[in-house]
Design a protein around this motif. Structure first.
Motif, PDB file in Angstrom:
ATOM      1  N   ARG A 205      14.579  58.096 -85.328  1.00 39.35           N
ATOM      2  CA  ARG A 205      15.822  57.324 -85.306  1.00 39.35           C
ATOM      3  C   ARG A 205      16.131  56.828 -83.891  1.00 39.35           C
ATOM      4  NH1 ARG A 205      17.654  61.392 -88.881  1.00 39.35           N
ATOM      5  NH2 ARG A 205      18.652  62.490 -87.147  1.00 39.35           N
ATOM      6  N   GLU A 206      15.934  57.690 -82.903  1.00 38.71           N
ATOM      7  CA  GLU A 206      16.247  57.295 -81.532  1.00 38.71           C
ATOM      8  C   GLU A 206      15.330  56.181 -81.043  1.00 38.71           C
ATOM      9  OE1 GLU A 206      15.791  59.254 -77.130  1.00 38.71           O
ATOM     10  OE2 GLU A 206      16.850  60.474 -78.627  1.00 38.71           O
ATOM     11  N   LEU A 207      14.052  56.240 -81.450  1.00 45.13           N
ATOM     12  CA  LEU A 207      13.078  55.260 -80.978  1.00 45.13           C
ATOM     13  C   LEU A 207      12.948  54.051 -81.908  1.00 45.13           C
ATOM     14  CD1 LEU A 207      10.238  57.716 -79.824  1.00 45.13           C
ATOM     15  CD2 LEU A 207      11.989  56.611 -78.411  1.00 45.13           C
ATOM     16  N   PHE A 208      13.657  54.078 -83.045  1.00 45.29           N
ATOM     17  CA  PHE A 208      13.587  52.994 -84.032  1.00 45.29           C
ATOM     18  C   PHE A 208      12.161  52.783 -84.541  1.00 45.29           C
ATOM     19  CE2 PHE A 208      17.176  51.984 -81.223  1.00 45.29           C
ATOM     20  CZ  PHE A 208      18.213  51.975 -82.157  1.00 45.29           C
ATOM     21  N   VAL A 209      11.504  53.901 -84.870  1.00 43.95           N
ATOM     22  CA  VAL A 209      10.155  53.847 -85.433  1.00 43.95           C
ATOM     23  C   VAL A 209      10.102  54.760 -86.655  1.00 43.95           C
ATOM     24  CG1 VAL A 209       9.050  53.357 -83.203  1.00 43.95           C
ATOM     25  CG2 VAL A 209       9.327  55.729 -83.950  1.00 43.95           C
ATOM     26  N   HIS A 210       8.993  54.682 -87.378  1.00 48.95           N
ATOM     27  CA  HIS A 210       8.802  55.535 -88.547  1.00 48.95           C
ATOM     28  C   HIS A 210       8.385  56.937 -88.087  1.00 48.95           C
ATOM     29  CE1 HIS A 210       7.138  56.986 -92.371  1.00 48.95           C
ATOM     30  NE2 HIS A 210       7.869  56.030 -92.938  1.00 48.95           N
ATOM     31  N   PRO A 211       8.788  57.998 -88.817  1.00 45.81           N
ATOM     32  CA  PRO A 211       8.358  59.360 -88.455  1.00 45.81           C
ATOM     33  C   PRO A 211       6.846  59.511 -88.342  1.00 45.81           C
ATOM     34  CG  PRO A 211      10.138  59.483 -90.055  1.00 45.81           C
ATOM     35  CD  PRO A 211       9.782  58.028 -89.911  1.00 45.81           C
ATOM     36  N   ASN A 212       6.091  58.749 -89.146  1.00 44.07           N
ATOM     37  CA  ASN A 212       4.632  58.814 -89.047  1.00 44.07           C
ATOM     38  C   ASN A 212       4.132  58.299 -87.691  1.00 44.07           C
ATOM     39  OD1 ASN A 212       4.276  59.959 -91.544  1.00 44.07           O
ATOM     40  ND2 ASN A 212       3.901  58.011 -92.595  1.00 44.07           N
ATOM     41  N   THR A 213       4.867  57.339 -87.128  1.00 47.17           N
ATOM     42  CA  THR A 213       4.516  56.846 -85.798  1.00 47.17           C
ATOM     43  C   THR A 213       4.717  57.940 -84.755  1.00 47.17           C
ATOM     44  OG1 THR A 213       5.181  54.600 -86.419  1.00 47.17           O
ATOM     45  CG2 THR A 213       5.011  55.081 -84.057  1.00 47.17           C
ATOM     46  N   VAL A 214       5.794  58.709 -84.926  1.00 47.62           N
ATOM     47  CA  VAL A 214       6.042  59.833 -84.018  1.00 47.62           C
ATOM     48  C   VAL A 214       4.922  60.856 -84.144  1.00 47.62           C
ATOM     49  CG1 VAL A 214       7.617  61.713 -83.419  1.00 47.62           C
ATOM     50  CG2 VAL A 214       8.531  59.484 -84.128  1.00 47.62           C
ATOM     51  N   ARG A 215       4.536  61.157 -85.395  1.00 48.17           N
ATOM     52  CA  ARG A 215       3.434  62.109 -85.614  1.00 48.17           C
ATOM     53  C   ARG A 215       2.154  61.637 -84.933  1.00 48.17           C
ATOM     54  NH1 ARG A 215       5.629  62.234 -90.942  1.00 48.17           N
ATOM     55  NH2 ARG A 215       6.493  64.277 -91.479  1.00 48.17           N
ATOM     56  N   TYR A 216       1.861  60.358 -85.092  1.00 49.47           N
ATOM     57  CA  TYR A 216       0.645  59.808 -84.499  1.00 49.47           C
ATOM     58  C   TYR A 216       0.693  59.921 -82.974  1.00 49.47           C
ATOM     59  CZ  TYR A 216      -2.650  56.371 -82.713  1.00 49.47           C
ATOM     60  OH  TYR A 216      -3.641  55.753 -81.995  1.00 49.47           O
ATOM     61  N   ARG A 217       1.832  59.581 -82.376  1.00 49.96           N
ATOM     62  CA  ARG A 217       1.933  59.626 -80.922  1.00 49.96           C
ATOM     63  C   ARG A 217       1.838  61.055 -80.397  1.00 49.96           C
ATOM     64  NH1 ARG A 217       6.874  55.299 -79.717  1.00 49.96           N
ATOM     65  NH2 ARG A 217       5.765  53.420 -80.411  1.00 49.96           N
ATOM     66  N   LEU A 218       2.427  62.002 -81.112  1.00 50.68           N
ATOM     67  CA  LEU A 218       2.333  63.405 -80.698  1.00 50.68           C
ATOM     68  C   LEU A 218       0.890  63.902 -80.788  1.00 50.68           C
ATOM     69  CD1 LEU A 218       5.522  64.918 -82.361  1.00 50.68           C
ATOM     70  CD2 LEU A 218       5.170  64.387 -79.936  1.00 50.68           C
ATOM     71  N   LYS A 219       0.177  63.419 -81.789  1.00 48.79           N
ATOM     72  CA  LYS A 219      -1.239  63.762 -81.897  1.00 48.79           C
ATOM     73  C   LYS A 219      -2.013  63.195 -80.721  1.00 48.79           C
ATOM     74  CE  LYS A 219      -5.273  63.294 -84.921  1.00 48.79           C
ATOM     75  NZ  LYS A 219      -5.811  62.676 -86.162  1.00 48.79           N
ATOM     76  N   ARG A 220      -1.674  61.967 -80.314  1.00 44.06           N
ATOM     77  CA  ARG A 220      -2.325  61.357 -79.159  1.00 44.06           C
ATOM     78  C   ARG A 220      -2.000  62.132 -77.880  1.00 44.06           C
ATOM     79  NH1 ARG A 220      -6.104  59.672 -78.482  1.00 44.06           N
ATOM     80  NH2 ARG A 220      -5.713  58.066 -76.906  1.00 44.06           N
ATOM     81  N   VAL A 221      -0.755  62.607 -77.763  1.00 48.17           N
ATOM     82  CA  VAL A 221      -0.376  63.430 -76.611  1.00 48.17           C
ATOM     83  C   VAL A 221      -1.287  64.647 -76.511  1.00 48.17           C
ATOM     84  CG1 VAL A 221       1.404  64.984 -75.715  1.00 48.17           C
ATOM     85  CG2 VAL A 221       2.035  62.687 -76.467  1.00 48.17           C
ATOM     86  N   SER A 222      -1.491  65.291 -77.652  1.00 47.44           N
ATOM     87  CA  SER A 222      -2.342  66.485 -77.693  1.00 47.44           C
ATOM     88  C   SER A 222      -3.782  66.142 -77.315  1.00 47.44           C
ATOM     89  CB  SER A 222      -2.288  67.126 -79.080  1.00 47.44           C
ATOM     90  OG  SER A 222      -3.087  68.278 -79.130  1.00 47.44           O
ATOM     91  N   GLU A 223      -4.262  64.996 -77.770  1.00 44.77           N
ATOM     92  CA  GLU A 223      -5.634  64.594 -77.458  1.00 44.77           C
ATOM     93  C   GLU A 223      -5.813  64.250 -75.977  1.00 44.77           C
ATOM     94  OE1 GLU A 223      -6.585  62.611 -81.871  1.00 44.77           O
ATOM     95  OE2 GLU A 223      -6.169  61.340 -80.127  1.00 44.77           O
TER      96      GLU A 223
END
Length: 263
Positions: A205-223
């Motif tokens: 909600r804060e970033l105006f994106v879909h929750p799946n986008t957040v999941r993807y970005r967090l996965k990229r952070v981990s990688e």
């Protein structure tokens, strides 16, 4: 035997203080050091009945050599991979990671915290591992559920809060700068995710994106950096790194006052 013990204590003390001199290599050679590769420093407490011979036998079985220093209630091991006499070159124990070696040496220490410094390429670099291990040992009590042994790098937030400059630099260099260089979106997403209590929906909600986008970005952070923000302990490490990184950037430093124009 007493002379060897005093010489070994002198060598370990030189490694801990980082004040190596020209005589250090010859002193190490005189002790019969068999190490020839990676080294790590393990710091814990001295047991009431310390059996130094048993500790050396255990180390030998693990394919490592040790330098042992007893400093009152503190016990320090400098652990080095070694091809000891009578051992096959392809012995499987020689490939054990240092955390596993530390776990198997753990019974030789007294009660309390046991901290393993990071692996360094050679004995000449052991002071770097020792500095991290000692800093971690000093603050280990601040992590209520710290494992035994615990790696010094897992105590980076506590060490940074205690003012350890090496911990601060490590957090910024390993986490903040790689993320910033890879994508500002990853930094923004991580900030938002941690500030919102690790809630995917609130972050989206804060970033105006879909929750799946957040999941993807967090996965990229981990990688990118190897830490997973979804775990509570690693979230603390990441948030500390973000704070330190933000403090250290040019945009967040106080700008000097503008020069006054002559009237």
């Amino acid at each position: 035997g007493l002379w060897d013990a005093r010489l070994e204590a002198l060598v370990v003390d030189s490694i801990l203080t980082g004040e190596a001199d020209e005589e250090l290599p010859s002193r190490i050679a005189a002790l019969g050091w068999h190490g020839h590769g990676e080294v790590a420093v393990l710091v814990g407490t001295t047991p009431p009945l310390f059996d130094v011979d048993q500790l050396r036998r255990t180390a030998r079985k693990l394919g490592v050599d040790v330098l042992i220093g007893v400093q009152g209630s503190r016990l320090v091991l400098v652990i080095g991979r070694a091809q000891l006499p009578g051992r096959a070159a392809d012995d499987i124990t020689a490939e054990l990671p240092f955390p596993e070696i530390a776990r198997r040496l753990e019974p030789g220490f007294g009660t309390g915290y046991l901290v393993l410094g990071p692996t360094v390429p050679a004995l000449v670099d052991a002071s770097q591992s020792a500095r991290a291990a000692l800093a971690g040992f000093a603050v280990a009590r601040a992590w209520r559920n710290a494992p035994r042994p615990v790696e010094a790098d897992d105590l980076l937030p506590e060490r940074a809060l205690a003012g350890d400059p090496l911990a601060k630099l490590t957090l910024v260099d390993r986490i903040y700068r790689p993320l910033q260089a890879h994508s500002t979106d990853l930094v923004a997403t991580l900030w938002s995710y941690l500030d919102n209590g690790r809630s995917l929906e609130a972050t989206a909600r804060e970033l105006f994106v879909h929750p799946n986008t957040v999941r993807y970005r967090l996965k990229r952070v981990s990688e990118v950096i190897g830490w997973d923000a979804t775990g509570p302990r690693e979230a603390l490490i990441l948030q500390t790194a973000l704070v330190l990184g933000a403090i250290g950037t040019d945009s967040t430093r106080r700008r000097p006052p503008a020069a006054r124009r002559p009237r």
